[in-house]
Scaffold this motif. Structure first.
Motif, mmCIF file in Angstrom:
data_model
loop_
_atom_site.group_PDB
_atom_site.id
_atom_site.type_symbol
_atom_site.label_atom_id
_atom_site.label_comp_id
_atom_site.label_asym_id
_atom_site.label_seq_id
_atom_site.Cartn_x
_atom_site.Cartn_y
_atom_site.Cartn_z
ATOM 1 N N MET A 31 0.786 -1.471 0.136
ATOM 2 C CA MET A 31 -0.071 -0.627 0.114
ATOM 3 C C MET A 31 1.193 0.983 -0.231
ATOM 4 O O MET A 31 1.807 1.277 0.894
ATOM 5 N N TYR A 35 -0.371 11.766 -0.069
ATOM 6 C CA TYR A 35 -1.164 12.979 0.673
ATOM 7 C C TYR A 35 -1.024 14.528 -0.178
ATOM 8 O O TYR A 35 0.342 14.813 -0.182
ATOM 9 N N LEU A 43 -2.657 16.897 7.226
ATOM 10 C CA LEU A 43 -3.073 16.283 5.759
ATOM 11 C C LEU A 43 -4.168 15.742 5.086
ATOM 12 O O LEU A 43 -4.606 14.855 6.138
ATOM 13 N N LEU A 45 -5.411 13.132 1.935
ATOM 14 C CA LEU A 45 -5.593 11.821 1.544
ATOM 15 C C LEU A 45 -5.969 11.765 0.111
ATOM 16 O O LEU A 45 -7.117 12.567 -0.107
ATOM 17 N N GLU A 58 -9.763 9.670 -3.414
ATOM 18 C CA GLU A 58 -10.062 10.204 -2.094
ATOM 19 C C GLU A 58 -11.507 11.632 -2.863
ATOM 20 O O GLU A 58 -11.283 11.931 -4.026
ATOM 21 N N ARG A 96 2.806 1.457 3.641
ATOM 22 C CA ARG A 96 2.140 1.185 5.420
ATOM 23 C C ARG A 96 3.379 0.102 5.205
ATOM 24 O O ARG A 96 3.682 -1.000 4.073
ATOM 25 N N PRO A 101 -1.291 -7.171 11.498
ATOM 26 C CA PRO A 101 -2.167 -6.675 11.614
ATOM 27 C C PRO A 101 -1.880 -4.437 12.321
ATOM 28 O O PRO A 101 -2.622 -4.161 12.300
ATOM 29 N N GLN A 102 -0.933 -5.016 13.011
ATOM 30 C CA GLN A 102 -0.660 -3.637 13.431
ATOM 31 C C GLN A 102 1.192 -2.903 12.557
ATOM 32 O O GLN A 102 2.424 -1.909 12.938
ATOM 33 N N GLU A 103 0.619 -2.814 11.664
ATOM 34 C CA GLU A 103 1.191 -1.860 10.159
ATOM 35 C C GLU A 103 1.254 -0.694 10.687
ATOM 36 O O GLU A 103 0.593 -0.294 10.920
ATOM 37 N N THR A 104 2.567 0.066 10.539
ATOM 38 C CA THR A 104 2.292 1.267 10.721
ATOM 39 C C THR A 104 2.433 2.288 9.010
ATOM 40 O O THR A 104 3.499 1.699 8.239
ATOM 41 N N GLN A 105 1.838 2.975 9.745
ATOM 42 C CA GLN A 105 2.181 4.877 7.963
ATOM 43 C C GLN A 105 3.453 5.301 8.062
ATOM 44 O O GLN A 105 4.271 5.482 9.344
ATOM 45 N N TYR A 106 4.449 4.893 7.438
ATOM 46 C CA TYR A 106 5.194 5.616 7.554
ATOM 47 C C TYR A 106 5.050 6.986 6.136
ATOM 48 O O TYR A 106 4.768 7.081 4.875
ATOM 49 N N PHE A 107 5.773 7.858 6.644
ATOM 50 C CA PHE A 107 5.624 9.254 4.922
ATOM 51 C C PHE A 107 6.927 9.311 5.126
ATOM 52 O O PHE A 107 8.465 9.619 5.369
ATOM 53 N N GLY A 108 7.314 9.991 3.865
ATOM 54 C CA GLY A 108 8.311 10.695 2.495
ATOM 55 C C GLY A 108 8.800 11.887 3.777
ATOM 56 O O GLY A 108 7.749 12.913 3.877
ATOM 57 N N PRO A 109 9.892 12.255 2.924
ATOM 58 C CA PRO A 109 10.248 14.747 3.145
ATOM 59 C C PRO A 109 9.074 15.070 2.729
ATOM 60 O O PRO A 109 9.098 16.197 2.903
#
Lengths: 116, 115
Positions: A31, A35, A43, A45, A58, A96, A101-109
């Motif tokens: 995934m 944003y 932010l 989406l 969206e 992600r 089920p506990q995947e975390t979302q990370y963001f680019g710069p």
């Protein structure tokens, strides 16, 4: 975790032109998200881009304005088409990672875009 | 529509003061809750997260947050802030036990810590 890079980091563009933003991740992810963060706002989406399927947009965002490519599991592009000053914003790629089920979302710069 | 509200837009504290940033969400089902931080000139980083279990979660740099289901809240706390905590803080929520839903962000709170 995931390390995300974006190109360009910033750009100044003329009204009516288009800009393609690249997002590269250091691991394979299913995934990916794009944003927008407008000045002084939170932010929002734009779309979800899964490899092998069309991006899901969206409400308020359309493919003609923000076409997205997802050619493989580590890369995606977002194009901001026919730009206007209202498109001035920071555009962020996100993934992600972590598995389960506990995947975390990370963001680019982010890519800071100014449209004149 | 599901929403996330952060009550404080701008907080100014002196070093060593205690911090509490409010976050409320509107969705009534199963949720996963996150706090992200954006230091000046840097990108968003995950501060802490709650999926299930102990409602008091501890994150990096001495931060913690408490999930109170009855109040639909996930407030962020730190007993003693430092100048280096100056940053923008975002609360975020996604819904569903499968954690596949989209992440919805609050408006953000700018924290300024005076040395």
């Amino acid at each position: 975790s995931a390390v995300i890079s974006q190109k360009p980091s910033r750009d100044i563009c003329q009204r009516g032109t288009s800009l393609t933003i690249q997002c590269q991740v250091d691991s394979q992810v299913t995934m990916m998200f794009w944003y927008r963060q407008q000045p002084g706002q939170s932010l929002t989406l734009i779309a979800t881009a899964n490899q092998g399927s069309e991006a899901t947009y969206e409400s308020g965002f359309v493919i003609d304005k923000f076409p997205i490519s997802r050619p493989n599991l580590t890369f995606s592009t977002l194009t901001v088409s026919n730009m206007s000053p209202e498109d001035s914003s920071i555009y962020l790629c996100s993934v992600r990672a972590g598995g389960g089920p506990q995947e975390t979302q990370y963001f680019g710069p982010g890519t800071r875009l100014l449209v004149l | 529509a599901q929403s996330v509200s952060q009550h404080n837009h701008h907080v100014i504290l002196s070093e060593a003061a205690s911090l509490e940033l409010g976050c409320n969400y509107s969705y009534g089902g199963t949720v996963n809750l996150f706090w992200y931080v954006q230091y000046p000139g840097q990108h968003l980083q995950l501060l802490l997260k709650y999926f299930s279990g102990d409602p008091l979660v501890k994150g990096i740099k001495g931060f913690e947050a408490e999930f109170i289901k009855s109040k639909f809240s996930f407030n962020l706390r730190k007993p003693s802030v430092q100048w280096s905590d100056t940053a923008e803080y975002f609360c975020a929520v996604n819904k569903g036990s499968s954690n596949t839903g989209k992440l919805i962000f609050g408006q953000g709170t700018t924290l300024q810590v005076k040395p």
